[in-house]
Motif scaffolding. Sequence first.
Motif, PDB file in Angstrom:
ATOM      1  N   LEU A  61     -27.816  16.114   0.114  1.00 22.78           N
ATOM      2  CA  LEU A  61     -27.223  17.387  -0.297  1.00 22.78           C
ATOM      3  C   LEU A  61     -26.020  17.169  -1.208  1.00 22.78           C
ATOM      4  CD1 LEU A  61     -27.496  19.440   3.001  1.00 22.78           C
ATOM      5  CD2 LEU A  61     -28.824  19.738   0.900  1.00 22.78           C
ATOM      6  N   PHE A  88     -27.223  16.546  -4.575  1.00 23.83           N
ATOM      7  CA  PHE A  88     -27.615  17.803  -5.221  1.00 23.83           C
ATOM      8  C   PHE A  88     -26.392  18.531  -5.756  1.00 23.83           C
ATOM      9  CE2 PHE A  88     -31.585  18.432  -2.352  1.00 23.83           C
ATOM     10  CZ  PHE A  88     -32.266  17.494  -3.082  1.00 23.83           C
ATOM     11  N   PHE A  89     -25.323  18.560  -4.968  1.00 24.89           N
ATOM     12  CA  PHE A  89     -24.119  19.290  -5.347  1.00 24.89           C
ATOM     13  C   PHE A  89     -23.425  18.677  -6.570  1.00 24.89           C
ATOM     14  CE2 PHE A  89     -23.593  20.398  -0.587  1.00 24.89           C
ATOM     15  CZ  PHE A  89     -24.620  21.324  -0.684  1.00 24.89           C
ATOM     16  N   SER A  90     -23.652  17.413  -6.826  1.00 27.75           N
ATOM     17  CA  SER A  90     -22.983  16.763  -7.945  1.00 27.75           C
ATOM     18  C   SER A  90     -23.760  16.884  -9.260  1.00 27.75           C
ATOM     19  CB  SER A  90     -22.742  15.283  -7.621  1.00 27.75           C
ATOM     20  OG  SER A  90     -23.970  14.587  -7.580  1.00 27.75           O
ATOM     21  N   THR A  91     -24.880  17.551  -9.244  1.00 27.34           N
ATOM     22  CA  THR A  91     -25.660  17.685 -10.472  1.00 27.34           C
ATOM     23  C   THR A  91     -25.118  18.810 -11.338  1.00 27.34           C
ATOM     24  OG1 THR A  91     -27.234  19.222  -9.479  1.00 27.34           O
ATOM     25  CG2 THR A  91     -27.772  16.870  -9.359  1.00 27.34           C
ATOM     26  N   PHE A 145     -26.651  22.250 -10.377  1.00 25.89           N
ATOM     27  CA  PHE A 145     -25.979  22.937  -9.273  1.00 25.89           C
ATOM     28  C   PHE A 145     -24.658  23.542  -9.730  1.00 25.89           C
ATOM     29  CE2 PHE A 145     -23.093  23.176  -5.687  1.00 25.89           C
ATOM     30  CZ  PHE A 145     -23.865  23.843  -4.744  1.00 25.89           C
ATOM     31  N   GLN A 146     -23.909  22.802 -10.510  1.00 22.09           N
ATOM     32  CA  GLN A 146     -22.590  23.268 -10.932  1.00 22.09           C
ATOM     33  C   GLN A 146     -22.680  24.479 -11.861  1.00 22.09           C
ATOM     34  OE1 GLN A 146     -20.781  19.731 -12.503  1.00 22.09           O
ATOM     35  NE2 GLN A 146     -20.549  18.809 -10.482  1.00 22.09           N
ATOM     36  N   GLY A 156     -24.958  26.698 -11.419  1.00 23.03           N
ATOM     37  CA  GLY A 156     -25.378  27.785 -10.544  1.00 23.03           C
ATOM     38  C   GLY A 156     -26.869  28.008 -10.491  1.00 23.03           C
ATOM     39  N   LEU A 212     -29.289  27.143  -8.528  1.00 24.44           N
ATOM     40  CA  LEU A 212     -29.742  26.647  -7.230  1.00 24.44           C
ATOM     41  C   LEU A 212     -31.243  26.799  -7.054  1.00 24.44           C
ATOM     42  CD1 LEU A 212     -26.905  28.146  -5.043  1.00 24.44           C
ATOM     43  CD2 LEU A 212     -27.108  25.829  -5.900  1.00 24.44           C
ATOM     44  N   LEU A 221     -33.139  23.795  -8.372  1.00 24.87           N
ATOM     45  CA  LEU A 221     -33.082  22.651  -7.448  1.00 24.87           C
ATOM     46  C   LEU A 221     -33.930  22.907  -6.210  1.00 24.87           C
ATOM     47  CD1 LEU A 221     -29.360  21.480  -7.466  1.00 24.87           C
ATOM     48  CD2 LEU A 221     -31.355  20.200  -8.217  1.00 24.87           C
ATOM     49  N   TYR A 222     -33.854  24.123  -5.690  1.00 24.01           N
ATOM     50  CA  TYR A 222     -34.605  24.439  -4.480  1.00 24.01           C
ATOM     51  C   TYR A 222     -36.110  24.341  -4.708  1.00 24.01           C
ATOM     52  CZ  TYR A 222     -36.360  26.851  -0.396  1.00 24.01           C
ATOM     53  OH  TYR A 222     -37.051  27.162   0.746  1.00 24.01           O
TER      54      TYR A 222
END
Length: 119
Positions: A16, A19-22, A25-26, A28, A30, A33-34
Motif C-alpha cells: 500500500l 501505491f501511495f508513492s506513485t 495516486f498523488q 488522485g 485511485l 490503481l484499484y
Amino acid sequence: MRVQDFCHIIALAILLLSFFSTYVFQVGLLELLYTRFRLTLILSVFYIILSIGLHVWHVTIVWHDPFAYYWSKGFHALSAIHKIVAVLYYYFYKRAALKIGDPRFHEGSIWMQKQLSFS
C-alpha cells in the motif's frame, strides 16, 4: 498471533505504501490503481484473514493437549484451501510488486492519458 501473520500484514502495508508513492495516486487517480491491482488487494486481505483463522483454530486444537495430533476434516479442508490461496497470493503479490515499479506509474505519460480517455 504468529510471526507469519504479522509479516503478511507488514507486506500488505508495504504494498500500500508503494501505491501511495506513485504519481497516479498523488494526482488522485485511485480508480486506475484499484482497477489494476484489485485482485491483489482482495487476495491479500483474504489470505491474511484465512491465515489468522487457520492459526487460531490450530492453537485451539493443541491448547489442551499439545502432544496430540488431532485434525478434524474441517481443519484439513481449511488447511488445503489456505495452501491453494497461498499460491495465488504469492503469485499476484509478486506480480503487483513488479508492476508497481513500472515508470508509467511514477510520472505523467501518454499511457496515463490513454487510460483516462477509456474511462
